[in-house]
Design an enzyme around this catalytic site. Structure first.
Site, PDB file in Angstrom:
ATOM      1  CD  GLU B  72      41.632 -67.850   4.935  1.00  0.00           C
ATOM      2  OE1 GLU B  72      41.344 -68.596   3.961  1.00  0.00           O
ATOM      3  OE2 GLU B  72      41.006 -66.816   5.200  1.00  0.00           O
ATOM      4  CG  HIS B 141      32.195 -64.534  10.629  1.00  0.00           C
ATOM      5  ND1 HIS B 141      31.998 -65.574   9.774  1.00  0.00           N
ATOM      6  CD2 HIS B 141      32.863 -63.596   9.908  1.00  0.00           C
ATOM      7  CE1 HIS B 141      32.497 -65.272   8.584  1.00  0.00           C
ATOM      8  NE2 HIS B 141      33.035 -64.085   8.632  1.00  0.00           N
TER       9      HIS B 141
END
Ligand SMILES: Cc1ncc(C[n+]2csc(CCOP(=O)(O)OP(=O)(O)O)c2C)c(N)n1
Ligand SMILES: Cc1ncc(C[n+]2csc(CCOP(=O)(O)OP(=O)(O)O)c2C)c(N)n1
Ligand SMILES: [Mg+2]
Ligand SMILES: [Mg+2]
Lengths: 317, 348, 348, 317
Positions: B72, B141
């Site tokens: 990322e 998450h």
């Protein structure tokens, strides 16, 4: 790269490996069966097909050795010593779970058995095993750090940064790449331009095990860990294995180019065949083991089901 | 320039058909890519059969959808490099927690590039990211990190709550010559609403009144806005509910005008409690409308700790329309919600 | 446990000698390492001849100072792994801008680890980082990012302004079983002050009154506190100047008590203006002391854009004691400082 | 690894290389001389000793090619085409500087000459050159991306992530590692356990130039760029060079194990000797060039000194 079966395994090692692989397999199958009933409110990344890696490596680890996992936790955690009922209770969201219901499937811990936690952000925990090894080296304590990760985690920069540091300081750390060839539905060819072992070999000695053959993993992990414990610095162990299930959830993998033959590629069948052929165990022992583990799972589920949910006061001061 | 005819002060007529939030975004992406060949999509799992929860399924220009490895940070730099080379990337992340891996690129590079060179180059880069929650995903998450990014000069932070807003704001984001963080809430994906068929833009920094009332102003973005709307409607609350649509830039005038009428403010912000969007709105409204306030602005946010995994704990951690309604009623009756306490959890 | 006899409510007597801020930190590190063999230092350039601007020169236990490559993200994970294995790492970064490279580890890992496992393991990790500014370093080397980190549950954020505080708070940080972000301002390094010779701890969440006054409460951490002190002293301002010492946990009671007396608040925060510490203090004081406020709380912060490089632009970007004094005088005379405008710069 | 001088260089190429190296050298020397007077309020990372890398690579780049730099900017920026007076004015903090006084020494830009910016956070800009190459590939435009970085930047994960992506998509990008053997005062042996080129070779073809010999760099950069432009994917160019100065600031390097011989290792002397021996240029041309560049520097400094400082209104709305 040695794919030959050179193992001169003893009966108790062989039976331990079989028992752990069966524990992982049967537990995973039970989770898959129960999951659609929504008793487990947490994502599950199952290890069916990959049991050999967890069992083969963990046979060489003691409770003092510190293992850091990613999101696909169940197999290596059970093989490292996490009690089954604590795993089940965690999946069921109960206070008796290993993480007291705060972690869920991807965040398992068992301090007593050398499992200081696991992480769901892919890659990062590779650095943690390296840090544990630094602590071992600095304090002179006789434990190793183990960083456990998938093939796609090698795309994250933290993988290289960790290997470089481990190599610079000759840290007692084992890097275990559990390579199932997939990142969710993305094949390795789409996520890695490099050969994983060849890159790792630029930093440290490597070995490549057949991750569907527990004796291959057992032999090579043993050799790697002996060298690490002898102070020879970090090692990289590549285990090519096969993921039978979807990336997440209870369903079988439906990828067309999956190339799995459940007869040929089953690590449990392979080991059973070897043990039988080598005269180390007999067929009736195998079925007895299977039945015993089913009972263990029944008991763990009963334990989980009857354990309390956490009080929500925990969230208040 | 392909986007110049889309005046961002133009409010498109309501459409004659209903789409989900997810479909609205998908349509916006598809139309933007068809309209402007410089627009392309990039991201981890952007090109797989799941199509980013359906938001990128069956796009017309598949050849401009680039899947990436789990990298990322570098991929954000790749998107920036492409933006500096004449393209208009839309970089997508399935969870906004993964943006933290790319924080160096987002904050030190993307957000600062124009400022460092006095705007001789522009960075037309949209970073799409989805906010998740629940189902035992745990602390890594389930975050909503808009408050972090709003602190950083050079980033605009967009948080659509309806299908109509999502589509219109997406075009505005793609049209923008500077970096835009476009945050979609996963729990809004199935919500439906009227969406025009063509391209239209909604301006940044222009809030939307979702519910009209005279006794309390509630400011809430994204999923919180929808929860507050349900609370207001189901419980018949006399609340002026303002969805800022973009948290930066912030439509302070609309909020202040409402507070001048209602004399009370509550900010419902699904984020950690310290600093961030909720604090900013309270501080600025107090500054701008001090004399009009009958009571101190209040905040509702997450507790000051990482998200727990177990169902019962999650259900306690996150707000519900019913609990929000109870809190609003308390304030309407002159009371306070106990948000301050939560801020001190971290001192345990 | 080596640290248990150091009661954090114990205020050590003032010392009989003067040290610089840098020397105080160096002495604290050295004594902590001598006192507790579990303490070690790690970081990029931590072991070189410059000794992190002198703050780690000539340490007694060089063998516990580990230099690292430019791999801030993994090195943070290494420190975490070591903390989970019985050690007490002090991870140092020469500039806090580099923390952004390690943001995944700091926010997703370090800050969350205890919460994710219900505190079955503790993370006694200190992250030291130095805030720079000026001399044309530009937007990537001059940030002060405390506001970002204060948003994250699980991190304590410590910002000492004096040599005495730096030493005492450092011991408290090393003693803490949870992660602490210890932010030192480079411009304070040469400041001098009384420092006790031995080990002593200053509690987190306990502010320090630097200047006594009755007409305006000013809250300012780190370098801003010292600038405000100069402003108050040189211009004879009737200001109650409060240095929070730790911005999280925050000593709200001391601030609120002061505001109840002065009825006015100004927060001087050397950080970007949106959200962050300044907004949080304003929002919480308003909540806690609304009836006592004669005017809305005000803020002074950086403009909402990346730091420019050129000297004249830098000197305009950053505050000075004189400009602060002028702003305080404006407020004392019933006026407002125009901070709100800066917040909208990003909408250009 | 080819360290042999195989160059069949033409006179105009040779003189261009010499002129650029002299420009970088003499400019750096002038900066070093002026710096203690505080006319430049910005950190400077000088390129003395490393000129061959900048000149040798940039000779093969056109204005359309996009070069992304780190903190050590002056040399490659000047060789890429940044006008000297714009560099000087930026260092002097004037509005006429290439970044309008907003960037300083570490943040140079020249859109016209294919320099879309540089960055002071080590490593990150490696990804930007890769992104430029993606844009070239997607649009079919005939330019390449160039990522420029030091030896220590290869320790940052973004380096591997960028190489992997470039290799996966066969992007037209050249990775240039300007390896001076140091990260500030940390030697390469302390920061890299790996051999840089061997790691890069796992992802793409590599070549190793002598970074104190401009013809070596010129030859190998030329070959690499021809292959990239032919659509053969990314290339890695390793240039081992020597840093004569301290990491930052105007002083000569004082590291004891620096191993520099300013006679033997000078890229300018080396090229001059070659050109003379090959009969491509004569000694009097060299001194004329030196004098011409001194004048150019005088003019650039006059330009900078007489340019206005920015108005601080720029910071207000
Ligand atoms: C930084 C980050 N990016 C993306 C994800 C989403 N994600 C979770 S698992 C996974 C695939 C990981 O593949 P691999 O490392 O090979 O492990 P496997 O699942 O095959 O065991 C992805 C992309 C994540 N968790 N973290
Ligand atoms: C992420 C990050 N960490 C640390 C630094 C501080 N720093 C600036 S230059 C430098 C050394 C870089 O060495 P190298 O990449 O070899 O380039 P060189 O200076 O030798 O040209 C360091 C550590 C930085 N700028 N960015
Ligand atoms: Mg995999
Ligand atoms: Mg170097």
């Amino acid at each position: 790269m040695n794919m030959e079966r050179t193992s001169t395994i003893k009966r108790d090692d062989g039976l331990w490996l079989l028992e752990r692989m069966r524990l992982v397999r049967q537990t995973s199958q039970r989770i898959a069966k129960l999951y659609p009933t929504n008793v487990m409110e947490t994502p599950v990344h199952l290890c069916i097909g990959q049991e050999a890696v967890a069992a083969g490596v963990c046979r060489h680890l003691g409770a003092v050795d510190k293992l850091f996992l990613g999101h696909r936790t169940h197999g290596p955690a059970l093989c490292k010593g996490l009690p089954l009922e604590k795993l089940m209770a965690e999946l069921y969201g109960r206070t008796t779970g290993c993480s007291h219901a705060f972690g869920g499937s991807m965040h398992l811990i068992d301090v007593e058995h050398g499992l200081p936690g696991s992480s769901a952000i892919v890659g990062g925990s590779i650095a943690l095993g390296t840090g544990a090894a630094l602590a071992a080296q600095m304090t002179g304590q006789p434990f190793v750090g183990v960083s456990w990760f998938g093939d796609a985690a090698t795309n994250a920069g933290v993988f290289y940064e960790s290997m470089n540091f481990a190599a610079l300081r000759r840290l007692p750390v084992l890097f275990v790449c559990e390579d199932n060839g997939w990142s969710n539905v993305m094949p390795k060819s789409a996520h890695s331009a490099h050969d994983i072992t060849s890159v790792a070999a630029q930093f440290m000695p490597t070995s490549c095990a057949d991750g569907t053959d527990v004796l291959s993993v057992y032999d090579l992990a043993g050799a790697a860990l002996r060298s690490i414990r002898a102070g020879e610095g970090p090692r990289f162990l590549h285990c090519k294995t096969k993921r039978w299930m979807k990336h997440q959830g209870p369903d079988a993998c439906d990828l067309p180019d999956n190339g799995i033959d459940r007869e040929r590629d089953c690590p449990i069948r392979k080991l059973e065949a070897f043990l039988a052929k080598a005269g180390l165990a007999q067929a009736n022992e195998f079925s007895a083991l299977e039945a015993r583990i089913e009972k263990q799972i029944d008991a763990a589920i009963r334990f989980a089901e009857t354990s309390p949910f956490p009080s929500t006061d925990l969230l208040e001061v | 320039m392909p986007w110049s005819k889309f005046d961002s002060n133009h409010e498109a007529p309501k459409g004659d058909r209903t789409l989900t939030y997810c479909q609205a975004i998908r349509e916006a992406i598809d139309q933007a890519m068809c309209h402007d060949p410089r627009v392309f999509c990039i991201g981890l799992d952007a090109d797989d059969k799941f199509g980013v929860f359906g938001s990128m399924s069956d796009l017309t220009h598949r050849e401009r959808v680039i899947g990436t490895p789990i990298s990322e940070n570098a991929m954000t730099g790749v998107a920036l490099g492409a933006a500096l080379s004449g393209l208009r990337p839309v970089h997508v992340h399935l969870r906004n927690d993964f943006l933290l891996v790319a924080m160096d690129q987002i904050v030190n590079y993307v957000a600062k590039w124009e400022d460092m060179f006095d705007r001789q180059v522009r960075v037309p880069l949209v970073i799409r990211s989805i906010i998740g929650r629940g189902w035992g995903c745990g602390a890594q998450h389930s975050q909503s990190l808009h408050g972090l990014f709003a602190q950083i000069p050079g980033l605009k932070v967009v948080m659509p709550s309806t299908p109509y807003d999502a589509k219109g704001l997406f075009f505005e984001a793609v049209k923008d010559d500077s970096p835009v963080l476009f945050l979609e809430h996963r729990w809004l994906y199935k919500n439906t609403g009227d969406v025009p068929t063509g391209i239209y833009t909604l301006p940044f920094g222009k809030a939307n009144r979702l519910h009209e009332g005279g006794s309390l102003t509630v400011v809430a973005p994204s999923l919180a806005a929808m929860h507050c709307l349900v609370a207001c409607e189901q419980h018949g609350l006399d609340v002026d509910l303002i969805d800022p649509r973009t948290i930066k830039p912030l439509d302070l005038p609309t909020i202040v005008a409402s507070v001048q009428k209602t004399r009370r403010l509550l900010v419902v912000d699904y984020d950690f409690p310290f600093g961030g969007f909720g604090a900013e709105v309270c501080a600025r409204v107090t500054e701008a409308a001090f004399a009009h306030l009958d009571a101190p602005p209040q905040r509702i946010s997450f507790p000051d700790r990482g998200m727990p995994a177990s169902g019962p704990l999650e259900r306690a951690y996150y707000q519900t329309p019913d609990r929000l309604a109870a809190a609003m009623r308390t304030i309407l009756e002159g009371g306070c919600v106990p948000v301050g306490a939560a801020n001190e959890l971290s001192t345990r």
